[in-house]
Write an enzyme that holds these catalytic residues in place. Structure first.
Site, PDB file in Angstrom:
ATOM      1  N   TYR A   1      21.597  -6.872   1.315  1.00  0.00           N
ATOM      2  CA  TYR A   1      21.406  -6.830   2.760  1.00  0.00           C
ATOM      3  C   TYR A   1      19.950  -7.069   3.168  1.00  0.00           C
ATOM      4  O   TYR A   1      19.628  -7.042   4.350  1.00  0.00           O
ATOM      5  CB  TYR A   1      21.841  -5.475   3.327  1.00  0.00           C
ATOM      6  CG  TYR A   1      23.331  -5.316   3.446  1.00  0.00           C
ATOM      7  CD1 TYR A   1      24.173  -5.813   2.462  1.00  0.00           C
ATOM      8  CD2 TYR A   1      23.903  -4.674   4.525  1.00  0.00           C
ATOM      9  CE1 TYR A   1      25.534  -5.666   2.551  1.00  0.00           C
ATOM     10  CE2 TYR A   1      25.274  -4.522   4.629  1.00  0.00           C
ATOM     11  CZ  TYR A   1      26.089  -5.026   3.631  1.00  0.00           C
ATOM     12  OH  TYR A   1      27.445  -4.874   3.730  1.00  0.00           O
TER      13      TYR A   1
ATOM     14  N   LYS B   1      27.297  -0.058  -9.759  1.00  0.00           N
ATOM     15  CA  LYS B   1      28.093  -1.018 -10.519  1.00  0.00           C
ATOM     16  C   LYS B   1      27.217  -1.482 -11.687  1.00  0.00           C
ATOM     17  O   LYS B   1      27.052  -2.677 -11.948  1.00  0.00           O
ATOM     18  CB  LYS B   1      28.502  -2.161  -9.570  1.00  0.00           C
ATOM     19  CG  LYS B   1      29.491  -3.120 -10.104  1.00  0.00           C
ATOM     20  CD  LYS B   1      30.876  -2.539 -10.277  1.00  0.00           C
ATOM     21  CE  LYS B   1      31.751  -3.535 -11.017  1.00  0.00           C
ATOM     22  NZ  LYS B   1      32.975  -2.941 -11.572  1.00  0.00           N
TER      23      LYS B   1
ATOM     24  N   ASP C   1      33.884   0.753  -8.451  1.00  0.00           N
ATOM     25  CA  ASP C   1      35.332   0.542  -8.300  1.00  0.00           C
ATOM     26  C   ASP C   1      36.101   1.819  -8.609  1.00  0.00           C
ATOM     27  O   ASP C   1      37.099   2.134  -7.964  1.00  0.00           O
ATOM     28  CB  ASP C   1      35.843  -0.628  -9.141  1.00  0.00           C
ATOM     29  CG  ASP C   1      35.139  -0.757 -10.473  1.00  0.00           C
ATOM     30  OD1 ASP C   1      33.903  -0.595 -10.503  1.00  0.00           O
ATOM     31  OD2 ASP C   1      35.806  -0.995 -11.484  1.00  0.00           O
TER      32      ASP C   1
ATOM     33  N   ASP D   1      28.436   0.548   2.206  1.00  0.00           N
ATOM     34  CA  ASP D   1      29.049  -0.052   3.385  1.00  0.00           C
ATOM     35  C   ASP D   1      30.571  -0.054   3.226  1.00  0.00           C
ATOM     36  O   ASP D   1      31.309   0.420   4.094  1.00  0.00           O
ATOM     37  CB  ASP D   1      28.517  -1.484   3.545  1.00  0.00           C
ATOM     38  CG  ASP D   1      28.805  -2.050   4.929  1.00  0.00           C
ATOM     39  OD1 ASP D   1      29.380  -1.326   5.756  1.00  0.00           O
ATOM     40  OD2 ASP D   1      28.475  -3.224   5.172  1.00  0.00           O
TER      41      ASP D   1
END
Ligand code: NAP
Length: 416
Positions: free
Chosen positions: A162, A229, A283, A307
């Protein structure tokens, strides 16, 4: 004190100040508000009625808020002129007066601003986006036991993909960049690709994770999970995890136990009054929040993961209509509705003001007026339980009485 051109400083209020890292809250603090575009004209006045009534109820006139209007979005253009969506003095006033609350803002098309919200967060260095997600009895939810979810998400607000470092496919400098990377790692990037850069630093990760742990200490919450992640993106997301554990051990050693230490030193039995620091792959946390939501209280996440996660978590407890949020820096804090401007409903006195009202609950907690937040939250709960709700909830509730935005606010006040 700064001079402002279009902002009227309330004469009956005093400024919040910061002393030695602590907020000094007068009995008549000046709080900034941005009404917001679209449905802002409906939900802000309704929320203000609730806020003022709760303060009056809690402190019987001994304390009172002096509201100061600040301008952004369409209203700023009407006050300051063409293309002035986010005047510098709005930013200056938020910084000088420390605490403000806002309704939703339209994302302007053209004019060089990607999003007013992102610009506000970046310019004011509001590095933590904080979103508590919990269930209010009676709200329609797709889950069997939505009440098991009670989590606060701390999302890093300033970097990651972002950060806005992007290169369009086919452009000269993009091809130059691709060539440069392929020279280091042959054949890695296909020609004519678009490129986005994902910067993540120890500095920004540490201050975000610190804020999450400090919040756990202040609120006596016993677990913080680092979401990442890192199994795939080792030097960004993987580092987020490592830097997170590093700052936890370095700054909060006496308060925390890591999940590894829990097994190596405590035989899996959590010592009393400590905070468990654990980590989960992004995940997996989506599954965990659905399957074992009560094992998670605070999540510290990078920007993109946070987000996705905050909207998904909000859906579990009934959606964005009641989801509050705050963007907080070292001290400056901007509380905000998490939904958008819903332009098709603007001015219809129809939509749910719950998101701004609950952002107000966070704001009153932040300034230490917990009595006010408790009054608002419990009155809101009562109002929803009585099935006197706005259209969005009414359409999914059996036997509900549909209220206008303003009627819903009045019902909350009546239930205080
Ligand atoms: P949106 O304004 O959030 O509206 C999407 C839908 O969500 C609405 O049509 C409505 O659903 C529901 N909704 C939103 N707020 C509601 C409320 N208070 N009460 C009840 N239902 C509510 O999203 P959008 O239409 O994609 O975005 C519109 C503008 O807002 C864009 O310019 C966008 O950039 C901006 N935006 C601003 C913010 C912010 O300021 N924080 C955040 C997101 C988007 P139903 O029609 O199904 O009833």
């Amino acid at each position: 004190m700064k001079k402002y051109k279009k902002i009227s400083i309330p004469k009956d209020g005093e400024k919040i100040t910061v002393d030695n890292g602590k907020l000094n809250i007068p009995d008549n603090p000046i709080l900034g508000f941005i009404e917001g575009d679209g449905i802002g004209q409906d939900i802000w006045p309704a929320s203000k009625i609730v806020f003022d009534a709760a303060v009056k109820k809690a402190y019987k006139g001994k304390r009172k808020i002096a509201w100061m209007e600040l301008f952004a979005g369409d209203k700023a253009v009407s006050v300051y002129g063409k293309n002035k969506w986010l005047p510098q003095e709005t930013l200056d006033a938020i910084e000088e007066y420390v605490v403000a609350i806002k309704g939703p803002l339209t994302t302007p098309i053209g004019g060089g601003i990607r999003s007013l919200n992102v610009t506000l967060r970046q310019k004011l260095d509001l590095f933590a986006c904080i979103r508590p997600v919990k269930y209010y009895t009676g709200v329609p939810s797709p889950m069997k036991r939505p009440q098991l979810l009670d989590v606060t998400i701390f999302r890093e607000n300033t970097e990651d993909v972002y950060a806005g470092v992007e290169f369009k496919a086919g452009q000269k400098e993009t091809e130059k960049l691709i060539k440069y990377i392929n020279k280091m790692i042959p054949g890695k990037i296909r020609k004519n690709s678009g490129i986005g850069i994902k910067p993540m630093s120890e500095f920004c990760t540490s201050r975000l994770v610190s804020k999450a742990i400090q919040y756990a200490i202040d609120k006596k919450i016993d677990n913080v999970t680092l979401v990442h992640k890192g199994n795939i993106m080792k030097f960004t997301e993987g580092s987020f995890k490592e830097w997170g554990y590093k700052v936890a051990k370095k700054e909060y050693r006496d308060f925390i136990v890591t999940e590894d230490e829990l097994w190596s030193d405590y035989n899996g039995k959590m010592p009393k009054d400590k905070i468990l620091i654990k980590d989960r792959i992004a995940d997996s946390i989506f599954q965990q929040l659905l399957l074992r939501p009560n094992e998670y209280s605070i999540l510290a996440t990078s920007n993109l993961n946070g987000d996705y996660l905050s909207d998904a978590a909000a859906a579990q407890v009934g959606g964005l209509g009641l989801a509050p949020g705050a963007n907080i820096g070292y001290h400056t804090a901007l509380f905000e509705a998490t939904h958008g401007t819903a332009p098709k409903y603007a001015g219809m006195d129809k939509v749910n003001p719950g998101s701004v009202i609950l952002s107000g609950v966070m704001m009153f907690d932040y300034i230490g007026w917990n009595k006010v937040s408790k009054i608002i939250e419990s009155a809101l709960k009562k109002t929803i339980k009585a099935k006197t709700v706005t259209y969005d909830l009414a359409r999914q509730m059996k036997g509900a009485k549909k209220m206008k935005t303003s009627q819903f606010a009045k019902a909350i006040v009546k239930n205080m």
